[in-house]
Scaffold this motif. Structure first.
Motif, PDB file in Angstrom:
ATOM      1  N   ALA A   1       0.825  -1.208   0.000  1.00  0.00           N
ATOM      2  CA  ALA A   1       0.000   0.000   0.000  1.00  0.00           C
ATOM      3  C   ALA A   1       0.860   1.259   0.000  1.00  0.00           C
ATOM      4  O   ALA A   1       0.551   2.246  -0.693  1.00  0.00           O
ATOM      5  N   ASP A   2       1.939   1.238   0.780  1.00  0.00           N
ATOM      6  CA  ASP A   2       2.852   2.395   0.815  1.00  0.00           C
ATOM      7  C   ASP A   2       3.375   2.696  -0.583  1.00  0.00           C
ATOM      8  O   ASP A   2       3.306   3.840  -1.060  1.00  0.00           O
ATOM      9  N   ALA A   3       3.908   1.683  -1.235  1.00  0.00           N
ATOM     10  CA  ALA A   3       4.487   1.870  -2.570  1.00  0.00           C
ATOM     11  C   ALA A   3       3.437   2.360  -3.558  1.00  0.00           C
ATOM     12  O   ALA A   3       3.706   3.259  -4.376  1.00  0.00           O
ATOM     13  N   ALA A   4       2.239   1.806  -3.482  1.00  0.00           N
ATOM     14  CA  ALA A   4       1.183   2.181  -4.423  1.00  0.00           C
ATOM     15  C   ALA A   4       0.734   3.618  -4.222  1.00  0.00           C
ATOM     16  O   ALA A   4       0.581   4.386  -5.186  1.00  0.00           O
ATOM     17  N   GLN A   5       0.515   4.015  -2.981  1.00  0.00           N
ATOM     18  CA  GLN A   5       0.066   5.382  -2.725  1.00  0.00           C
ATOM     19  C   GLN A   5       1.143   6.403  -3.059  1.00  0.00           C
ATOM     20  O   GLN A   5       0.847   7.485  -3.582  1.00  0.00           O
ATOM     21  N   ILE A   6       2.384   6.069  -2.780  1.00  0.00           N
ATOM     22  CA  ILE A   6       3.493   6.969  -3.110  1.00  0.00           C
ATOM     23  C   ILE A   6       3.565   7.181  -4.621  1.00  0.00           C
ATOM     24  O   ILE A   6       3.693   8.321  -5.101  1.00  0.00           O
ATOM     25  N   GLU A   7       3.462   6.112  -5.389  1.00  0.00           N
ATOM     26  CA  GLU A   7       3.507   6.244  -6.845  1.00  0.00           C
ATOM     27  C   GLU A   7       2.289   6.993  -7.374  1.00  0.00           C
ATOM     28  O   GLU A   7       2.389   7.754  -8.349  1.00  0.00           O
ATOM     29  N   LEU A   8       1.152   6.808  -6.742  1.00  0.00           N
ATOM     30  CA  LEU A   8      -0.050   7.519  -7.161  1.00  0.00           C
ATOM     31  C   LEU A   8       0.119   9.030  -6.981  1.00  0.00           C
ATOM     32  O   LEU A   8      -0.246   9.817  -7.865  1.00  0.00           O
ATOM     33  N   VAL A   9       0.665   9.430  -5.847  1.00  0.00           N
ATOM     34  CA  VAL A   9       0.888  10.862  -5.608  1.00  0.00           C
ATOM     35  C   VAL A   9       1.904  11.422  -6.596  1.00  0.00           C
ATOM     36  O   VAL A   9       1.742  12.529  -7.125  1.00  0.00           O
ATOM     37  N   ARG A  10       2.948  10.668  -6.867  1.00  0.00           N
ATOM     38  CA  ARG A  10       3.959  11.141  -7.824  1.00  0.00           C
ATOM     39  C   ARG A  10       3.352  11.335  -9.206  1.00  0.00           C
ATOM     40  O   ARG A  10       3.631  12.331  -9.888  1.00  0.00           O
ATOM     41  N   ARG A  11       2.524  10.399  -9.638  1.00  0.00           N
ATOM     42  CA  ARG A  11       1.906  10.557 -10.947  1.00  0.00           C
ATOM     43  C   ARG A  11       0.916  11.716 -10.948  1.00  0.00           C
ATOM     44  O   ARG A  11       0.827  12.465 -11.936  1.00  0.00           O
ATOM     45  N   ALA A  12       0.193  11.890  -9.860  1.00  0.00           N
ATOM     46  CA  ALA A  12      -0.720  13.026  -9.772  1.00  0.00           C
ATOM     47  C   ALA A  12       0.041  14.344  -9.886  1.00  0.00           C
ATOM     48  O   ALA A  12      -0.413  15.285 -10.548  1.00  0.00           O
ATOM     49  N   ALA A  13       1.205  14.417  -9.245  1.00  0.00           N
ATOM     50  CA  ALA A  13       2.020  15.630  -9.337  1.00  0.00           C
ATOM     51  C   ALA A  13       2.470  15.878 -10.766  1.00  0.00           C
ATOM     52  O   ALA A  13       2.449  17.019 -11.257  1.00  0.00           O
ATOM     53  N   GLU A  14       2.862  14.827 -11.456  1.00  0.00           N
ATOM     54  CA  GLU A  14       3.289  14.966 -12.857  1.00  0.00           C
ATOM     55  C   GLU A  14       2.155  15.455 -13.747  1.00  0.00           C
ATOM     56  O   GLU A  14       2.374  16.251 -14.671  1.00  0.00           O
ATOM     57  N   ARG A  15       0.940  15.019 -13.436  1.00  0.00           N
ATOM     58  CA  ARG A  15      -0.220  15.346 -14.271  1.00  0.00           C
ATOM     59  C   ARG A  15      -0.998  16.567 -13.769  1.00  0.00           C
ATOM     60  O   ARG A  15      -2.004  16.951 -14.359  1.00  0.00           O
ATOM     61  N   HIS A  16      -0.579  17.141 -12.644  1.00  0.00           N
ATOM     62  CA  HIS A  16      -1.269  18.278 -12.015  1.00  0.00           C
ATOM     63  C   HIS A  16      -2.680  17.903 -11.565  1.00  0.00           C
ATOM     64  O   HIS A  16      -3.584  18.743 -11.595  1.00  0.00           O
ATOM     65  N   VAL A  17      -2.870  16.661 -11.158  1.00  0.00           N
ATOM     66  CA  VAL A  17      -4.152  16.226 -10.610  1.00  0.00           C
ATOM     67  C   VAL A  17      -4.227  16.660  -9.149  1.00  0.00           C
ATOM     68  O   VAL A  17      -3.306  16.375  -8.371  1.00  0.00           O
ATOM     69  N   PRO A  18      -5.283  17.353  -8.728  1.00  0.00           N
ATOM     70  CA  PRO A  18      -5.386  17.794  -7.337  1.00  0.00           C
ATOM     71  C   PRO A  18      -5.393  16.623  -6.356  1.00  0.00           C
ATOM     72  O   PRO A  18      -6.028  15.597  -6.598  1.00  0.00           O
ATOM     73  N   VAL A  19      -4.687  16.810  -5.241  1.00  0.00           N
ATOM     74  CA  VAL A  19      -4.584  15.780  -4.207  1.00  0.00           C
ATOM     75  C   VAL A  19      -4.816  16.399  -2.838  1.00  0.00           C
ATOM     76  O   VAL A  19      -4.281  17.473  -2.529  1.00  0.00           O
TER      77      VAL A  19
END
Length: 248
Positions: free
Chosen positions: A97-115
């Motif tokens: 879960a840690d790895a998945a959520q970390i990668e999700l946030v990184r991709r959101a940052a790359e795409r400018h998706v609000p988090v």
């Protein structure tokens, strides 16, 4: 209110905590409350479990999200921020879960998706962007210990930075919050700024300097949280999402 059909992904750690059923039930109550509040304001909400999906599965399932909320839960495994095992208060870790959520946030940052990150989610944001955590803080003012989990939350004030997005959203520079945690953000991740602090100076809120990313260490979705606090954060997330969608 959010625009019709805006897609919000609410990400939790896991749907199964066989090692801690009472904690699981309590966390479930808060996650469902956040998701239901978001639905009530017009979001098309999907709830996802990072531990069940893994990195690739979570990224695929959240690929079409217009915004993301990362919820609370267990400590992040220290391997993800160059920390050490064996720290005081260490509990069970969900490394997948840690790895998945970390990668999700990184991709959101790359795409400018609000988090929006809540409690653990706030810490996930910091770790995902290269920050670290202080692995243990003493309980006074941050949580209640030696009582059943439903009594772990404690009310305390948070000071907000004047001119920060959070201060503008709440319309004031001091808020009362409900929290229960023993770790806090330490070194800030790339692009992040501390905008909220507890009485002892520990960081309680972060914002990204240029991206629509916000983290709060407290639980606005808790049953006894101040009325309207969760709505303020969800409305802010909706405003950020509208702005991103209008530019795309």
């Amino acid at each position: 209110m959010v625009d019709a059909a805006a897609r919000l992904v609410v990400v939790e750690v896991t749907t199964r905590r066989e090692n801690a059923p009472e904690y699981d039930a309590y966390v479930r109550t808060m996650i469902d409350r956040a998701a239901n509040e978001a639905r009530a304001t017009g979001w098309d909400v999907t709830q996802l479990s990072a531990a069940d999906l893994g990195v690739d599965g979570l990224l695929d399932a959240a690929d079409a999200a217009d915004a993301i909320v990362v919820m609370g839960g267990e400590d992040i495994d220290p391997q993800f921020y160059d920390g050490e095992r064996g720290y005081e208060g260490e509990g069970y870790h969900f490394e997948v879960a840690d790895a998945a959520q970390i990668e999700l946030v990184r991709r959101a940052a790359e795409r400018h998706v609000p988090v929006l990150g809540i409690c653990r989610g706030h810490q996930v944001i910091n770790v995902a962007l290269g920050g670290t955590l202080l692995q243990h803080v003493e309980a006074p003012g941050h949580r209640v210990i030696d009582l059943p989990v439903e009594y772990a939350l404690i009310e305390h004030p948070v000071s907000l930075e004047r001119g920060s997005r959070l201060a503008e959203r709440f319309g004031r520079e001091h808020v009362l919050v409900q929290s229960a945690h023993h770790q806090v953000v330490d070194k800030l991740g790339s692009g992040l700024t501390a905008v909220g602090w507890a009485h002892d100076g520990h960081i309680e809120a972060i914002e990204h300097e240029s991206l629509p990313i916000t983290g709060v260490q407290w639980h606005p979705e808790a049953l006894l949280a101040p009325t309207g606090q969760l709505r303020v954060l969800l409305d802010a997330l909706a405003a950020e999402t509208r702005a991103v969608l209008q530019r795309s």
